[in-house]
Write a protein that holds these residues in place. Structure first.
Motif, short mmCIF file in Angstrom:
data_model
loop_
_atom_site.label_atom_id
_atom_site.label_comp_id
_atom_site.label_asym_id
_atom_site.label_seq_id
_atom_site.Cartn_x
_atom_site.Cartn_y
_atom_site.Cartn_z
N PHE A 117 0.86 -1.19 0.00
CA PHE A 117 0.00 0.00 0.00
C PHE A 117 0.89 1.24 0.00
O PHE A 117 2.00 1.23 0.53
N ASP A 118 0.37 2.32 -0.57
CA ASP A 118 1.14 3.56 -0.65
C ASP A 118 0.20 4.73 -0.35
O ASP A 118 -1.01 4.56 -0.22
N ALA A 119 0.77 5.90 -0.23
CA ALA A 119 0.00 7.13 0.00
C ALA A 119 0.83 8.28 -0.51
O ALA A 119 1.99 8.10 -0.91
N ASP A 120 0.24 9.47 -0.53
CA ASP A 120 1.05 10.60 -0.99
C ASP A 120 2.17 10.86 0.01
O ASP A 120 2.17 10.36 1.14
N GLU A 121 3.14 11.63 -0.41
CA GLU A 121 4.37 11.79 0.36
C GLU A 121 4.12 12.29 1.77
O GLU A 121 4.72 11.80 2.73
N GLN A 122 3.22 13.25 1.93
CA GLN A 122 2.98 13.82 3.25
C GLN A 122 2.32 12.81 4.18
O GLN A 122 2.67 12.72 5.36
N VAL A 123 1.35 12.04 3.67
CA VAL A 123 0.70 11.02 4.49
C VAL A 123 1.71 9.97 4.93
O VAL A 123 1.74 9.56 6.10
N LEU A 148 4.93 10.32 5.25
CA LEU A 148 5.84 10.93 6.22
C LEU A 148 5.18 11.07 7.58
O LEU A 148 5.78 10.75 8.62
N ASP A 149 3.91 11.50 7.60
CA ASP A 149 3.19 11.64 8.87
C ASP A 149 3.02 10.29 9.55
O ASP A 149 3.20 10.17 10.76
N PHE A 150 2.67 9.27 8.78
CA PHE A 150 2.47 7.94 9.37
C PHE A 150 3.78 7.42 9.95
O PHE A 150 3.79 6.84 11.04
N TYR A 151 4.86 7.64 9.25
CA TYR A 151 6.15 7.16 9.77
C TYR A 151 6.52 7.91 11.05
O TYR A 151 6.89 7.29 12.06
N ARG A 152 6.43 9.24 11.03
CA ARG A 152 6.85 10.02 12.18
C ARG A 152 5.95 9.80 13.40
O ARG A 152 6.43 9.75 14.54
N GLN A 153 4.66 9.65 13.17
CA GLN A 153 3.72 9.60 14.28
C GLN A 153 3.42 8.19 14.76
O GLN A 153 3.04 8.00 15.92
#
Length: 248
Positions: free
Chosen positions: A24-30, A32-37
């Motif tokens: 699964f993938d998402a746009d870059e910001q999503v 990044l947010d999922f990884y950081r949070q």
């Protein structure tokens, strides 16, 4: 020490969360947010409860964040996560909220579509309620989570005094005891927990009681004033909390 013929005790393995996002993938910001949070601490997240819809479009998690013990003093130790997957496009999105109590995380997920009877806590990973008062209050927290907003919380994980205090504000200005304090105390010897609530007229009074409890100077919680109608007052809307930095 065990004798040579005595079997070794079974050691329970702490389960790890699986967000099932392979391919699964998402746009870059999503992403990044999922990884950081979320994902950066994935190996330290314990799934206390989880539910997945049969079509795989939604997943709901109540997670214990074991990194919180080393974070900012007082920060919540529970994280609620709602994953949404588009299986045709192979994309995902997510919502999450750090919350001080498991029941509040369950409520947050229920109000995002999780069936109430599908997100029960794993009894092998969570301490059981010590009494019926605790059990009843938890049921109210999970079932009626849209009448109150959370203004403050503090979680202390000291083995000698494991306690969480939460201040709630009524969304209905006419509600009796417009400010509530909910306190969870864990008995580390019996491995059970109790939950209690008290009612206050002002936020200052509620916050002061929490400060006094954390310094060991609090008196009994004042009772919640009864509502004028027969309908019982409900408990909190599990919004993302802001916990002021207060000393342990």
């Amino acid at each position: 020490m065990l004798s040579p013929t005595e079997p070794a005790p079974t050691r329970q393995t702490i389960p790890q969360v699986d967000f099932e996002l392979d391919d699964f993938d998402a746009d870059e910001q999503v992403c990044l947010d999922f990884y950081r949070q979320i994902a950066v601490s994935e190996d330290m997240l314990v799934p206390l409860a989880e539910h997945h819809t049969t079509n795989g479009a939604h997943s709901y998690y109540v997670l214990l964040d074991r990194t919180a013990t080393w974070g900012h003093p007082g920060m919540p130790h529970i994280v609620a996560v709602h994953l949404q997957r588009d299986r045709e496009r192979r994309t995902f999105s997510f919502e999450h909220a750090p919350l001080p109590l498991s029941a509040m995380a369950q409520s947050w997920l229920i109000h995002r579509g999780c069936p109430p009877d599908a997100i029960g806590l794993n009894p092998e990973l969570d301490s059981p309620p010590a009494d019926e008062v605790t059990r009843a209050l938890e049921q109210r927290l999970t079932a009626d989570g849209d009448h109150y907003a959370m203004g403050y919380s503090y979680t202390r994980d000291d083995p000698d005094d494991m306690v969480t205090v939460v201040v709630l504000r009524a969304l209905d200005e006419r509600a009796p005891s417009p400010f509530r304090v909910v306190i969870e105390e864990i008995d580390t010897k019996a491995w059970t927990h109790t939950l209690r609530e008290g009612g206050f007229a002002t936020a200052e009074e509620a916050l002061q009681w929490c400060d006094d409890r954390l310094t060991g100077e609090a008196g009994p919680l004042p009772p919640v004033r009864p509502a004028a109608s027969a309908k019982s007052a409900a408990l909190p809307k599990a919004s993302v909390p802001h916990a002021p930095g207060r000393a342990r």
